[in-house]
Design an enzyme around this catalytic site. Structure first.
Site, mmCIF file in Angstrom:
data_model
loop_
_atom_site.group_PDB
_atom_site.id
_atom_site.type_symbol
_atom_site.label_atom_id
_atom_site.label_comp_id
_atom_site.label_asym_id
_atom_site.label_seq_id
_atom_site.Cartn_x
_atom_site.Cartn_y
_atom_site.Cartn_z
ATOM 1 N N GLU A 1 0.843 -1.199 0.000
ATOM 2 C CA GLU A 1 0.000 0.000 0.000
ATOM 3 C C GLU A 1 0.876 1.245 0.000
ATOM 4 O OE1 GLU A 1 -3.618 -2.106 2.593
ATOM 5 O OE2 GLU A 1 -2.601 -0.323 3.387
ATOM 6 N N GLY B 1 4.790 -1.109 3.035
ATOM 7 C CA GLY B 1 5.610 -1.897 2.116
ATOM 8 C C GLY B 1 6.207 -3.078 2.849
ATOM 9 N N ARG C 1 36.289 -8.732 -28.643
ATOM 10 C CA ARG C 1 36.729 -7.346 -28.494
ATOM 11 C C ARG C 1 38.238 -7.333 -28.226
ATOM 12 N NH1 ARG C 1 36.643 -1.941 -29.478
ATOM 13 N NH2 ARG C 1 36.902 -0.679 -27.582
ATOM 14 N N GLN D 1 31.021 -3.420 -16.980
ATOM 15 C CA GLN D 1 32.442 -3.066 -16.950
ATOM 16 C C GLN D 1 33.209 -3.782 -18.059
ATOM 17 O OE1 GLN D 1 33.049 -0.756 -14.874
ATOM 18 N NE2 GLN D 1 35.261 -0.509 -15.028
ATOM 19 N N GLY E 1 32.414 1.032 -22.690
ATOM 20 C CA GLY E 1 31.476 2.015 -23.222
ATOM 21 C C GLY E 1 30.270 1.382 -23.878
ATOM 22 N N GLU F 1 9.111 -8.689 -3.476
ATOM 23 C CA GLU F 1 8.949 -9.910 -2.669
ATOM 24 C C GLU F 1 9.860 -9.890 -1.445
ATOM 25 O OE1 GLU F 1 7.804 -13.496 -4.247
ATOM 26 O OE2 GLU F 1 7.232 -12.726 -6.205
ATOM 27 N N SER G 1 16.217 -6.761 0.307
ATOM 28 C CA SER G 1 17.356 -7.489 0.881
ATOM 29 C C SER G 1 17.416 -7.317 2.389
ATOM 30 C CB SER G 1 18.667 -7.013 0.244
ATOM 31 O OG SER G 1 18.756 -7.439 -1.101
#
Length: 380
Positions: A126, A130, A266, A334, A338, A361, A364
């Site tokens: 609500e 929470g 890469r 990372q 870019g 749900e 943590s």
């Protein structure tokens, strides 16, 4: 419940192909449109995904918890919003009915939930409630042979598509024992749905406010006994947390696979970046944590299937797996450098998508409290 091993492997093969051939190619479309295409929802129904956790006598597949987790891991290999299309039917939207429903309630609704003709939703949170879910303010007042519900629920998944809500409302005094659960049909007079919220991630999975203005609910639609709503909610969340942990494992596996594929092609300083030890260190950390979470998920699921209480373990695995996938996603960005910050590669989308796993749900921090409380209760 469990499926015949041969049938289960056929299901897994079907889910794997569906994810790779149908869902992954549609990820950008879903993110851009903020909607799951009807064609994909229809295929989900054909595969039986809406009824994974519902017993065969009601038209579902009747998977064990371990089997459900294996399917959830596969589904985690694509955008989390895809799973949300049927996630409430498998988890929080149906499991209260599965666990606490009367035979009449189950016969009325479960077959339609299993085939996806009814979308379910779970209305607990609500505006002012929470993590402190025992303090719900939505009020249910007895009125003859029915109850009248008044209040507002917030951030309710699939609310704009739902035909049936499991609603937690206060029927008694303060605290958990004053909360009851109700099955409320979306077309009930006085029930209205807000517009979908704009979110950081998981575009295609909608959350909305649900407003109740003296909504009449038949007395026969109470789920479980009066005052047992909080107990029903917590039992539902135990299972839901384990399912979400499995999805986190799948998402981490997808992120690792994408990172390795990029790192081996890469080139920097004259060689693939996968040849550089600091990149290898990130890949090693990602893989180790993902493997640990997978083992934790399967072990906890097996304990639940054996009939053990897994309140502490479900909280712990959800805590570990959701935090794990956040770290994996960060390292994936990372490794991509870019490119990881640019929308074209989809890594930044996953980075935003998985952030929610540490919140819904049970945050943590709530998981930490549950873990500590249960560990102390068990004497360490």
């Amino acid at each position: 419940m469990s499926l015949d091993p041969e049938l289960f492997e056929a299901l897994m093969d079907g889910v794997r192909r569906f994810v790779n051939e149908r869902l992954r190619p549609a990820e950008a479309e879903v993110a851009d449109s903020d909607a799951i295409p009807d064609r994909l929802v229809a295929e989900m129904k054909e595969l039986g995904l809406f009824g994974l956790s519902i017993a065969p006598e009601y038209g579902g597949l009747g998977l064990s918890m371990a089997e459900e987790c294996r399917v959830a891991i596969e589904l985690g290999h694509t955008s989390p919003a895809m799973r949300s299309a049927f996630g409430t039917n498998v988890g929080i939207g149906s499991q209260g009915l599965v666990m606490a429903g009367t035979p009449e309630q189950k016969a009325r609704w479960l077959p339609q939930i299993a085939d996806g003709s009814i979308i379910t939703s779970f209305a607990l949170t609500e505006p002012d409630v929470g993590s402190d879910s025992a303090s719900v303010k939505t009020r249910a007042v007895r009125d003859g042979n029915q109850w009248r519900l008044t209040g507002t629920k917030r951030y309710i998944t699939n609310a704009d598509k739902a035909s049936l809500f499991t609603v937690m409302a206060r029927t008694g005094g303060e605290g958990a024992h004053g909360v009851s659960a109700f099955l409320v049909e979306a077309n009930s007079p006085g029930l209205s749905i807000g517009v979908p919220e704009k979110k950081m991630g998981q575009h295609g999975a909608h959350v909305c406010d649900v407003n109740f203005d003296e909504v009449p609910v038949p007395a026969g639609n109470m789920l479980g006994a009066e005052g047992e709503g909080f107990k029903v909610a917590m039992r539902v969340l135990d299972r839901g947390r384990l399912h979400i942990a499995a999805v986190c494992v799948g998402a981490s596996e997808r992120l690792i696979a994408d990172s390795v594929a990029y790192a081996t092609t890469r080139k920097q300083f004259g060689k693939p970046i996968s040849d550089h030890q600091l990149v290898q260190a990130m890949i090693a950390d990602m893989k180790t944590e993902s493997l640990a979470a997978r083992a934790f998920v399967i072990d906890t699921a097996n304990k639940k299937d054996a009939g053990d209480s897994v309140t502490m373990e479900a909280a712990a695995v959800k805590y570990f797996a959701s935090e794990m996938v956040g770290r994996v996603a960060d390292k994936a960005v990372q490794i991509f450098g870019g490119a990881g910050y640019i929308a074209d590669y989809g890594i930044e989308r996953f980075y935003r998508d998985v952030r929610l796993f540490r919140i819904y749900e049970g945050t943590s921090q709530i998981q930490q409290l549950v873990i500590a409380r249960e560990t102390i209760k068990r004497g360490g």
